[in-house]
Enzyme design. Structure first.
Site, short mmCIF file in Angstrom:
data_model
loop_
_atom_site.label_atom_id
_atom_site.label_comp_id
_atom_site.label_asym_id
_atom_site.label_seq_id
_atom_site.Cartn_x
_atom_site.Cartn_y
_atom_site.Cartn_z
CE LYS A 204 -36.16 4.75 -19.92
NZ LYS A 204 -35.78 4.26 -21.39
CG HIS B 71 -40.71 2.18 -19.92
ND1 HIS B 71 -39.54 1.70 -20.76
CD2 HIS B 71 -40.77 3.45 -20.15
CE1 HIS B 71 -39.78 3.38 -21.63
NE2 HIS B 71 -40.09 4.15 -20.71
CE LYS C 110 -22.73 -13.97 -22.61
NZ LYS C 110 -22.85 -15.07 -22.11
CG PHE D 254 -49.67 7.91 -20.95
CD1 PHE D 254 -49.33 6.80 -21.69
CD2 PHE D 254 -48.81 7.94 -19.35
CE1 PHE D 254 -48.55 6.24 -21.69
CE2 PHE D 254 -47.61 6.91 -19.87
CZ PHE D 254 -47.67 5.97 -21.07
CG ASP E 185 -41.36 5.18 -27.44
OD1 ASP E 185 -40.93 4.38 -28.59
OD2 ASP E 185 -40.58 5.67 -26.68
CD GLU F 75 -29.14 -7.51 -26.10
OE1 GLU F 75 -29.68 -6.80 -25.70
OE2 GLU F 75 -27.91 -7.81 -25.32
#
Length: 397
Positions: A256, A17, A280, A241, A249, A45
């Site tokens: 998530k 994903h 963190k 698909f 995407d 990130e």
């Protein structure tokens, strides 16, 4: 009073994903830096889209980047190689997203001095929390993993299909999502009322073809008798698909978080895990809360347990603890609130890191199929899933 009979649903997403690709890349960077410096600071990130990967965030560490913001020799090329290897391992060799061909942009920079001064230990000041926030941990005895059944079975479906794909079934592609709805009676899961699976596939297959491929594997990982003639199945309900992953995407680190934790069966403090070093508390304290909650349930002190801890940035000591046994407790919640943090050194960031052994390159493995409900491994991964506090907790009863 909570309801004892109800329907509940959770979803999972596969390693392919787009958001999970981003999580995997971010934690690959964390692992790389921790392998060079166990005390590296990382907030990485990742953005993924059609044949593009972008890194951003702040870092610091010996052999990584010095305090003036200069990269260590050779590390930039090593970062890119590790990122490409991670995407290759997931299985992306498609025209719209190929591990060897995507454009790579690295915009990581040095850690803010304003953050560093609050987090670093100095003089009589212990290492402070890397951020303010609230963290939750949860456990339930409804599965052997002490996880919510809806989420655990959703994970198990996608993990099985990934194993089949990696074993050589070229009909299945990396991007997939699953969703399981379960009927609970007297608070216990009794049967699946709905199963939804959408999986990227090779060209030329119909939804019926995909259903024929995946349904036996889904049934294999569910408890015997958990589906029946009334179970509703939706396999690739939109039809074709073929275009998936970052080409279909965009993906971003940390989108998530409910998949990563408890599938909506328990609260979430809002912070993502991936891309963050263990100073963190979004990550490390959430792991500690799961560790404590799991041990409470494993000790038989409750059927369900939720634990919340809160922190202030730069402050070592937690601001609060809250324990909820959901009416299933064999011990007063106040007793646990008074004693349980002592088992992990008061739950300061340093104590959590040391107790759970978190300053290791163990994070890329967490990014698919849940951070919880996993088996502790020999390298120190998933240490928060150990149940080594059971005897101490039983002594409180």
């Amino acid at each position: 009073m909570s309801r004892s009979s109800f329907f509940f649903t959770s979803e999972s997403v596969s390693e392919g994903h787009p958001d999970k690709v981003a999580d995997r890349i971010s934690d690959t960077v964390v692992d790389l830096f921790l392998s060079r410096d166990p005390y590296a600071r990382v907030a990485c990130e990742t953005l993924t889209t059609t044949n593009l990967v972008v890194l951003a965030g702040e870092i610091r560490g010996e052999g990584v980047m010095n305090t003036s913001g200069a990269w260590a020799p050779g590390i930039e090329a090593e970062i890119e190689a590790a990122v490409r290897a991670a995407v290759k391992d997931i299985g992306y060799e498609q025209s719209g997203f190929h591990w060897e061909k995507f454009e790579f942009i690295n915009r990581l920079h040095g850690q803010s001095a304003d953050i560093a001064v609050g987090v670093d230990a100095a003089g009589n000041k212990d290492e402070g929390a890397g951020d303010q926030g609230i963290m939750f941990g949860y456990a339930s005895n409804e599965t052997p993993e002490l996880m919510p059944a809806t989420l655990q079975y959703s994970h198990n479906i996608l993990k099985k299909l990934a194993e089949v794909r990696h074993a050589g079934d070229k009909r299945l592609e990396p991007d997939a999502k699953s969703q399981v709805t379960i009927l609970y009676e007297d608070g216990k899961p009794v049967r699946a009322t709905s199963i939804v699976l959408s999986t990227q596939h090779a060209p030329g297959l119909s939804s019926a073809d995909v259903a024929d491929i995946v349904k036996p594997y889904i049934l294999e990982v569910l408890p015997e008798g958990f589906t029946d003639e009334n179970t509703v199945w939706h396999i690739n309900p939109t039809g074709i698909f073929e275009i998936g992953g970052p080409d279909g995407d965009a993906g971003v680190t940390g989108r998530k978080i409910i998949v990563d934790t408890y599938g909506g069966a328990a609260p979430h403090g809002g912070g993502a895990f991936s891309g963050k070093d263990p100073t963190k508390v979004d990550r490390s304290a959430a792991y500690a809360c799961r560790y404590l909650a799991k041990n409470v349930v494993a000790a038989g002190l409750a059927d369900r347990c939720t634990i919340q801890i809160s922190y202030a940035i730069g402050v070592a000591k937690p601001q609060s603890i809250h324990v909820d046994l959901h009416g299933t407790g064999k011990i007063p919640e106040a007793v646990l609130e008074d004693k349980i943090l002592d088992f992990i050194g008061g739950a300061t960031p340093r104590a959590i890191r040391e107790h759970l052994g978190l300053n290791k390159p163990i994070y890329a493995r967490t990014t698919a199929y849940g951070h919880f409900g996993r088996e502790p491994d020999a390298e120190g991964g998933f240490s928060w899933e150990k149940t080594d506090l059971v005897d101490q907790l039983k002594a409180l009863a």
